[in-house]
Design a protein around this motif. Sequence first.
Motif, PDB file in Angstrom:
ATOM      1  N   ILE A  72       0.829  -1.205   0.000  1.00  0.00           N
ATOM      2  CA  ILE A  72       0.000   0.000   0.000  1.00  0.00           C
ATOM      3  C   ILE A  72       0.865   1.259   0.000  1.00  0.00           C
ATOM      4  O   ILE A  72       0.386   2.348   0.317  1.00  0.00           O
ATOM      5  CB  ILE A  72      -0.968   0.025   1.199  1.00  0.00           C
ATOM      6  N   GLY A  73       2.145   1.109  -0.362  1.00  0.00           N
ATOM      7  CA  GLY A  73       3.044   2.255  -0.390  1.00  0.00           C
ATOM      8  C   GLY A  73       3.487   2.656   1.003  1.00  0.00           C
ATOM      9  O   GLY A  73       3.107   2.055   2.008  1.00  0.00           O
ATOM     10  N   TYR A  74       4.304   3.695   1.035  1.00  0.00           N
ATOM     11  CA  TYR A  74       4.854   4.177   2.308  1.00  0.00           C
ATOM     12  C   TYR A  74       3.900   5.168   2.980  1.00  0.00           C
ATOM     13  O   TYR A  74       3.253   5.985   2.330  1.00  0.00           O
ATOM     14  CB  TYR A  74       6.195   4.877   2.066  1.00  0.00           C
ATOM     15  N   VAL A  80      -0.983   4.547   9.401  1.00  0.00           N
ATOM     16  CA  VAL A  80      -0.164   5.243  10.404  1.00  0.00           C
ATOM     17  C   VAL A  80      -1.034   5.656  11.590  1.00  0.00           C
ATOM     18  O   VAL A  80      -0.659   5.458  12.763  1.00  0.00           O
ATOM     19  CB  VAL A  80       0.529   6.468   9.776  1.00  0.00           C
ATOM     20  N   ALA A  81      -2.214   6.187  11.312  1.00  0.00           N
ATOM     21  CA  ALA A  81      -3.121   6.601  12.391  1.00  0.00           C
ATOM     22  C   ALA A  81      -3.579   5.403  13.214  1.00  0.00           C
ATOM     23  O   ALA A  81      -3.701   5.486  14.441  1.00  0.00           O
ATOM     24  CB  ALA A  81      -4.331   7.334  11.804  1.00  0.00           C
ATOM     25  N   ALA A  82      -3.825   4.268  12.544  1.00  0.00           N
ATOM     26  CA  ALA A  82      -4.256   3.067  13.265  1.00  0.00           C
ATOM     27  C   ALA A  82      -3.156   2.542  14.187  1.00  0.00           C
ATOM     28  O   ALA A  82      -3.435   2.069  15.298  1.00  0.00           O
ATOM     29  CB  ALA A  82      -4.669   1.986  12.276  1.00  0.00           C
ATOM     30  N   PHE A 286       2.438 -16.549   5.295  1.00  0.00           N
ATOM     31  CA  PHE A 286       2.272 -15.174   4.809  1.00  0.00           C
ATOM     32  C   PHE A 286       3.091 -14.236   5.682  1.00  0.00           C
ATOM     33  O   PHE A 286       3.535 -14.586   6.775  1.00  0.00           O
ATOM     34  CB  PHE A 286       0.788 -14.768   4.826  1.00  0.00           C
ATOM     35  N   ALA A 287       3.289 -13.018   5.195  1.00  0.00           N
ATOM     36  CA  ALA A 287       3.976 -11.941   5.934  1.00  0.00           C
ATOM     37  C   ALA A 287       3.877 -10.688   5.056  1.00  0.00           C
ATOM     38  O   ALA A 287       2.846 -10.448   4.446  1.00  0.00           O
ATOM     39  CB  ALA A 287       5.419 -12.314   6.256  1.00  0.00           C
ATOM     40  N   LYS A 288       4.943  -9.907   4.994  1.00  0.00           N
ATOM     41  CA  LYS A 288       5.106  -8.762   4.105  1.00  0.00           C
ATOM     42  C   LYS A 288       3.831  -7.946   3.916  1.00  0.00           C
ATOM     43  O   LYS A 288       3.512  -7.057   4.690  1.00  0.00           O
ATOM     44  CB  LYS A 288       5.674  -9.221   2.760  1.00  0.00           C
ATOM     45  N   GLY A 289       3.050  -8.244   2.861  1.00  0.00           N
ATOM     46  CA  GLY A 289       1.909  -7.427   2.494  1.00  0.00           C
ATOM     47  C   GLY A 289       0.759  -7.453   3.474  1.00  0.00           C
ATOM     48  O   GLY A 289      -0.171  -6.649   3.341  1.00  0.00           O
ATOM     49  N   VAL A 290       0.781  -8.346   4.465  1.00  0.00           N
ATOM     50  CA  VAL A 290      -0.338  -8.429   5.411  1.00  0.00           C
ATOM     51  C   VAL A 290      -0.577  -7.092   6.108  1.00  0.00           C
ATOM     52  O   VAL A 290      -1.713  -6.741   6.428  1.00  0.00           O
ATOM     53  CB  VAL A 290      -0.132  -9.564   6.430  1.00  0.00           C
ATOM     54  N   ASN A 291       0.499  -6.342   6.354  1.00  0.00           N
ATOM     55  CA  ASN A 291       0.325  -4.971   6.858  1.00  0.00           C
ATOM     56  C   ASN A 291       1.317  -4.021   6.190  1.00  0.00           C
ATOM     57  O   ASN A 291       1.701  -3.008   6.765  1.00  0.00           O
ATOM     58  CB  ASN A 291       0.429  -4.903   8.387  1.00  0.00           C
ATOM     59  N   SER A 292       1.689  -4.376   4.961  1.00  0.00           N
ATOM     60  CA  SER A 292       2.585  -3.550   4.151  1.00  0.00           C
ATOM     61  C   SER A 292       3.946  -3.340   4.804  1.00  0.00           C
ATOM     62  O   SER A 292       4.649  -2.384   4.497  1.00  0.00           O
ATOM     63  CB  SER A 292       1.930  -2.191   3.828  1.00  0.00           C
ATOM     64  N   GLY A 293       4.305  -4.250   5.724  1.00  0.00           N
ATOM     65  CA  GLY A 293       5.603  -4.153   6.379  1.00  0.00           C
ATOM     66  C   GLY A 293       5.718  -3.032   7.388  1.00  0.00           C
ATOM     67  O   GLY A 293       6.816  -2.742   7.867  1.00  0.00           O
ATOM     68  N   TYR A 294       4.605  -2.416   7.771  1.00  0.00           N
ATOM     69  CA  TYR A 294       4.678  -1.263   8.668  1.00  0.00           C
ATOM     70  C   TYR A 294       5.127  -1.668  10.070  1.00  0.00           C
ATOM     71  O   TYR A 294       5.806  -0.898  10.754  1.00  0.00           O
ATOM     72  CB  TYR A 294       3.322  -0.554   8.736  1.00  0.00           C
ATOM     73  N   CYS A 328      -0.733  -6.372  14.619  1.00  0.00           N
ATOM     74  CA  CYS A 328      -2.080  -6.790  14.217  1.00  0.00           C
ATOM     75  C   CYS A 328      -2.986  -5.585  13.960  1.00  0.00           C
ATOM     76  O   CYS A 328      -3.814  -5.609  13.043  1.00  0.00           O
ATOM     77  CB  CYS A 328      -2.682  -7.696  15.289  1.00  0.00           C
ATOM     78  N   GLY A 329      -2.836  -4.533  14.752  1.00  0.00           N
ATOM     79  CA  GLY A 329      -3.586  -3.311  14.482  1.00  0.00           C
ATOM     80  C   GLY A 329      -3.252  -2.749  13.115  1.00  0.00           C
ATOM     81  O   GLY A 329      -4.136  -2.272  12.386  1.00  0.00           O
ATOM     82  N   ALA A 330      -1.974  -2.811  12.757  1.00  0.00           N
ATOM     83  CA  ALA A 330      -1.565  -2.366  11.426  1.00  0.00           C
ATOM     84  C   ALA A 330      -2.161  -3.257  10.346  1.00  0.00           C
ATOM     85  O   ALA A 330      -2.550  -2.780   9.270  1.00  0.00           O
ATOM     86  CB  ALA A 330      -0.047  -2.349  11.321  1.00  0.00           C
ATOM     87  N   ALA A 331      -2.245  -4.562  10.610  1.00  0.00           N
ATOM     88  CA  ALA A 331      -2.826  -5.491   9.637  1.00  0.00           C
ATOM     89  C   ALA A 331      -4.309  -5.206   9.426  1.00  0.00           C
ATOM     90  O   ALA A 331      -4.799  -5.197   8.293  1.00  0.00           O
ATOM     91  CB  ALA A 331      -2.617  -6.933  10.086  1.00  0.00           C
TER      92      ALA A 331
END
Length: 461
Positions: A72-74, A80-82, A286-294, A328-331
């Motif tokens: 989802i990009g940077y 970020v708010a979540a 899975f990993a990586k894209g699950v929360n865009s690596g944030y 998980c919140g980021a996901a």
Amino acid sequence: MTPQPNPEQTPTPDPATGAAVKAADRAHVFHSWSAQDLIDPLAVAGAEGSYFWDYDGNRYLDFTSGLVFTNIGYQHPEVVAAIQEQAAKMTTFAPAFAVEARSEAARLIAERTPGDLDKIFFTNAGADAVEHATRMARLHTGRPKVLSAYRSYHGGTQQAVNLTGDPRRWPSDSGSAGVVHFWAPFLYRSRFYAETEEQECARALEHLETTIAFEGPGTIAAVILETIPGTAGIMIPPPGYLAGVREICDRHGIVFILDEVMAGFGRTGEWFAADLSGVVPDLMTFAKGVNSGYVPLGGVAISPEIADTFATRPYPGGLTYSGHPLACGAAVATLDVMAREGIVENAKHLGETVLGPTLATFAERHPSVGEVRGTGMFWALELVKDRETREPLVPYNASAATNAPMAAFAAAAKKNGLWPFINMNRTHVVPPCNITEPELKEGLAALDAALTTADEFTTSG
């Protein structure tokens, strides 16, 4: 041309701070997969959307998505708010408890996984997801061996790196990790002397069947495959191959594991690459894209049959940060954003209408492009010295002394404001899945220009 900063997106150049960041890195940071004294890492000042920039004000369009994780990009503002909201509510908590962010992330992931993979075991990243998937398979079957493909990458931890099929395995290969490698299909560089996809598929399946027969089916716990191999070259399996592997595994009581660490969560224009074939594995990492690596997060999606193995028998594995609330919140936020903004659909649409067709023209015009392959926002260009012989532009696992053509290509791309993904003789085109059409065309124009540098190293360049 030198990358030009966007005044709305790039801060005022600050070379002094950049020099300090670089000095501290060189003094104290030990980098992965690197000879420490031979690297020169770029000091990054910031990132937003599909771009990042350095302290000198040079801006780059990121055609790597980090390490193929910023789907989802940077700095997506909602995610970020979540993260900030979750940090204020509950930054961390032990994994043995039911926590809202963890429960909701598991529910949302299970909604999207193929078939009945409805139980989620959370890890910190993809490598430990692979570690736990193979452990589950061995415990479920009572068998010791796992089969994995050459031309694969499954992670840097001990079991995962032994499962890996590329040269990163060699320094850590114990030779006794219970791993057997086999050849998966790849028509462009066929190990089976195939001339068509149908031949490649049939002969690859026969090879796997024979390998299983000679290893002993009763000794094999699992076959693990990247649904679409990522770092190894983005080789889409021919029609029928994954279904054939599924049938072989079923016939021999072998657990089928699909590694979706890189291909998952929209990268292929589907939620998971498995959706392209309709095949449902027993376990899926899975990993990586699950929360865009944030925030670091990975996991294993588990079939009911394997989950039942541990219904009354304790599963002997876990992690202190399994299902970390912040991750998980980021996901949760990432999955909500992806659904609401149609990011998976965007990857599919632009892959079909812009990226694939444009890369095909590169193959026609650039003698260095031997093959183009991919789907969604997941593409690779095979760069060659000679199209007829298919000799790679640089040797397999090239040293610094023999990697000059790829180094020159990468430098040309960066000069044009494009940060490329380079692995061996390939460049992968893996931008964020929510990249816009104008941004994508900007990057493709820079890539087109850089390929003229690669052309200079061909026999007809």
